[in-house]
Design a protein around this motif. Sequence first.
Motif, PDB file in Angstrom:
ATOM      1  N   ARG A  35       0.846  -1.195   0.000  1.00  0.00           N
ATOM      2  CA  ARG A  35       0.000   0.000   0.000  1.00  0.00           C
ATOM      3  C   ARG A  35       0.884   1.247   0.000  1.00  0.00           C
ATOM      4  NH1 ARG A  35      -5.314   0.784   0.932  1.00  0.00           N
ATOM      5  NH2 ARG A  35      -5.997   2.865   1.548  1.00  0.00           N
ATOM      6  N   LEU A  36       0.630   2.114  -0.960  1.00  0.00           N
ATOM      7  CA  LEU A  36       1.368   3.374  -1.076  1.00  0.00           C
ATOM      8  C   LEU A  36       0.363   4.509  -1.132  1.00  0.00           C
ATOM      9  CD1 LEU A  36       4.224   4.669  -1.536  1.00  0.00           C
ATOM     10  CD2 LEU A  36       3.699   4.548  -3.985  1.00  0.00           C
ATOM     11  N   GLU A  37       0.435   5.431  -0.180  1.00  0.00           N
ATOM     12  CA  GLU A  37      -0.485   6.561  -0.122  1.00  0.00           C
ATOM     13  C   GLU A  37       0.298   7.858  -0.258  1.00  0.00           C
ATOM     14  OE1 GLU A  37      -2.698   6.330   3.477  1.00  0.00           O
ATOM     15  OE2 GLU A  37      -3.849   4.559   2.858  1.00  0.00           O
ATOM     16  N   GLN A  38      -0.198   8.730  -1.147  1.00  0.00           N
ATOM     17  CA  GLN A  38       0.440  10.025  -1.379  1.00  0.00           C
ATOM     18  C   GLN A  38      -0.638  11.055  -1.629  1.00  0.00           C
ATOM     19  OE1 GLN A  38       2.775  10.770  -5.059  1.00  0.00           O
ATOM     20  NE2 GLN A  38       4.469  11.213  -3.669  1.00  0.00           N
ATOM     21  N   GLU A  39      -0.848  11.929  -0.650  1.00  0.00           N
ATOM     22  CA  GLU A  39      -1.899  12.941  -0.704  1.00  0.00           C
ATOM     23  C   GLU A  39      -3.230  12.285  -1.044  1.00  0.00           C
ATOM     24  OE1 GLU A  39      -0.418  15.986  -3.306  1.00  0.00           O
ATOM     25  OE2 GLU A  39       0.915  16.795  -1.762  1.00  0.00           O
ATOM     26  N   LEU A  40      -3.801  12.532  -2.227  1.00  0.00           N
ATOM     27  CA  LEU A  40      -5.113  11.998  -2.584  1.00  0.00           C
ATOM     28  C   LEU A  40      -5.033  10.736  -3.435  1.00  0.00           C
ATOM     29  CD1 LEU A  40      -6.991  15.330  -3.410  1.00  0.00           C
ATOM     30  CD2 LEU A  40      -6.983  14.047  -1.258  1.00  0.00           C
ATOM     31  N   SER A  41      -3.847  10.162  -3.568  1.00  0.00           N
ATOM     32  CA  SER A  41      -3.657   8.984  -4.406  1.00  0.00           C
ATOM     33  C   SER A  41      -3.295   7.769  -3.552  1.00  0.00           C
ATOM     34  CB  SER A  41      -2.546   9.225  -5.433  1.00  0.00           C
ATOM     35  OG  SER A  41      -2.861  10.328  -6.265  1.00  0.00           O
ATOM     36  N   THR A  42      -3.805   6.597  -3.965  1.00  0.00           N
ATOM     37  CA  THR A  42      -3.519   5.346  -3.277  1.00  0.00           C
ATOM     38  C   THR A  42      -3.172   4.264  -4.294  1.00  0.00           C
ATOM     39  OG1 THR A  42      -5.065   5.899  -1.494  1.00  0.00           O
ATOM     40  CG2 THR A  42      -4.398   3.604  -1.690  1.00  0.00           C
ATOM     41  N   LEU A  43      -2.122   3.523  -4.022  1.00  0.00           N
ATOM     42  CA  LEU A  43      -1.731   2.381  -4.856  1.00  0.00           C
ATOM     43  C   LEU A  43      -1.654   1.154  -3.981  1.00  0.00           C
ATOM     44  CD1 LEU A  43       1.069   2.175  -7.520  1.00  0.00           C
ATOM     45  CD2 LEU A  43       1.011   0.510  -5.668  1.00  0.00           C
ATOM     46  N   THR A  44      -2.264   0.054  -4.434  1.00  0.00           N
ATOM     47  CA  THR A  44      -2.156  -1.214  -3.736  1.00  0.00           C
ATOM     48  C   THR A  44      -1.793  -2.298  -4.750  1.00  0.00           C
ATOM     49  OG1 THR A  44      -4.507  -1.764  -3.990  1.00  0.00           O
ATOM     50  CG2 THR A  44      -3.862  -0.534  -2.013  1.00  0.00           C
ATOM     51  N   ALA A  45      -1.168  -3.374  -4.266  1.00  0.00           N
ATOM     52  CA  ALA A  45      -0.793  -4.502  -5.116  1.00  0.00           C
ATOM     53  C   ALA A  45      -0.417  -5.673  -4.227  1.00  0.00           C
ATOM     54  CB  ALA A  45       0.373  -4.137  -6.034  1.00  0.00           C
ATOM     55  N   SER A  46      -0.392  -6.872  -4.808  1.00  0.00           N
ATOM     56  CA  SER A  46       0.069  -8.041  -4.067  1.00  0.00           C
ATOM     57  C   SER A  46       1.527  -8.360  -4.388  1.00  0.00           C
ATOM     58  CB  SER A  46      -0.800  -9.261  -4.393  1.00  0.00           C
ATOM     59  OG  SER A  46      -0.709  -9.596  -5.773  1.00  0.00           O
ATOM     60  N   GLU A  47       2.006  -7.867  -5.524  1.00  0.00           N
ATOM     61  CA  GLU A  47       3.392  -8.099  -5.932  1.00  0.00           C
ATOM     62  C   GLU A  47       3.852  -6.932  -6.787  1.00  0.00           C
ATOM     63  OE1 GLU A  47       5.450 -11.099  -9.135  1.00  0.00           O
ATOM     64  OE2 GLU A  47       4.247 -12.019  -7.541  1.00  0.00           O
ATOM     65  N   LEU A  48       5.058  -6.435  -6.517  1.00  0.00           N
ATOM     66  CA  LEU A  48       5.576  -5.305  -7.269  1.00  0.00           C
ATOM     67  C   LEU A  48       7.097  -5.404  -7.368  1.00  0.00           C
ATOM     68  CD1 LEU A  48       4.336  -1.645  -6.982  1.00  0.00           C
ATOM     69  CD2 LEU A  48       6.771  -2.119  -7.181  1.00  0.00           C
ATOM     70  N   ASP A  49       7.599  -5.371  -8.597  1.00  0.00           N
ATOM     71  CA  ASP A  49       9.035  -5.346  -8.854  1.00  0.00           C
ATOM     72  C   ASP A  49       9.366  -4.076  -9.619  1.00  0.00           C
ATOM     73  OD1 ASP A  49       9.260  -7.860  -7.732  1.00  0.00           O
ATOM     74  OD2 ASP A  49       9.137  -8.896  -9.647  1.00  0.00           O
ATOM     75  N   TYR A  50      10.502  -3.497  -9.290  1.00  0.00           N
ATOM     76  CA  TYR A  50      10.946  -2.296 -10.008  1.00  0.00           C
ATOM     77  C   TYR A  50      12.440  -2.418 -10.264  1.00  0.00           C
ATOM     78  CZ  TYR A  50      11.186   2.612 -11.395  1.00  0.00           C
ATOM     79  OH  TYR A  50      11.356   3.776 -12.103  1.00  0.00           O
ATOM     80  N   ASP A  51      12.801  -2.379 -11.543  1.00  0.00           N
ATOM     81  CA  ASP A  51      14.202  -2.479 -11.945  1.00  0.00           C
ATOM     82  C   ASP A  51      14.710  -1.103 -12.359  1.00  0.00           C
ATOM     83  OD1 ASP A  51      14.301  -5.220 -11.536  1.00  0.00           O
ATOM     84  OD2 ASP A  51      13.560  -5.653 -13.545  1.00  0.00           O
ATOM     85  N   PHE A  52      15.661  -0.568 -11.591  1.00  0.00           N
ATOM     86  CA  PHE A  52      16.258   0.711 -11.941  1.00  0.00           C
ATOM     87  C   PHE A  52      17.215   0.520 -13.125  1.00  0.00           C
ATOM     88  CE2 PHE A  52      15.148   1.070  -7.493  1.00  0.00           C
ATOM     89  CZ  PHE A  52      14.641   2.361  -7.395  1.00  0.00           C
TER      90      PHE A  52
END
Length: 203
Positions: A35-52
């Motif tokens: 769960r990621l909350e930023q001001e009026l925005s919310t993101l949820t997921a069960s799996e998340l990968d991020y490759d820089f």
Amino acid sequence: AKGDVRLSLDNTDFAADYFYYNALTGNMEIRGEIRLEQELSTLTASELDYDFPTEEEAAALDPEVVGPNAVERRVSLGKLHAIDLEIHEPNRDVLAKRIDYDFATRTGELEEFRGRAGIYYFGGRCVRVLGPASADAEDVWITTCNLDPPHYRIRIKSASLKGGQVVVGQNAQLQLGAVPTPVIWPRWAHNIGRDSSFDFDFD
């Protein structure tokens, strides 16, 4: 880190069951109740990968397109993979079973998606993002009905977004509730750039 991972930074709150970051490979893995909350925005997921991207890859990106700051380019222009993704904002909602997206090239793919943008509600089987203003979609639908399931919708076998302005669809069919009607248009089009009204052209 494992188990009830929480982080607060400026106006952003983050929580997950598992968080892993490899500084050598630039790979970030997040699992569980994300769960990621930023001001009026919310993101949820069960799996998340991020490759820089590597420093070399970030340096090779066109600064006129992605900005001159090398650090910002590396942080913000990676590749995202997510499962059971939900994004909620005041005027937009997006839910997808799977999403893969490259922020540097602005290309990617969504599977089993649905959402809302302003007065429009939509869903479909697959969308391939071909660039910042182009996309192809398969087995999609659109409506202005806010009920779930909607009382009516237009189902489109295939659709393309061209130049960020015009959506062109093939084999559009009106559906009332769960029942397809015999009302079919071989070609369906909507000009996003005109205004926010529900203006469509049928051939």
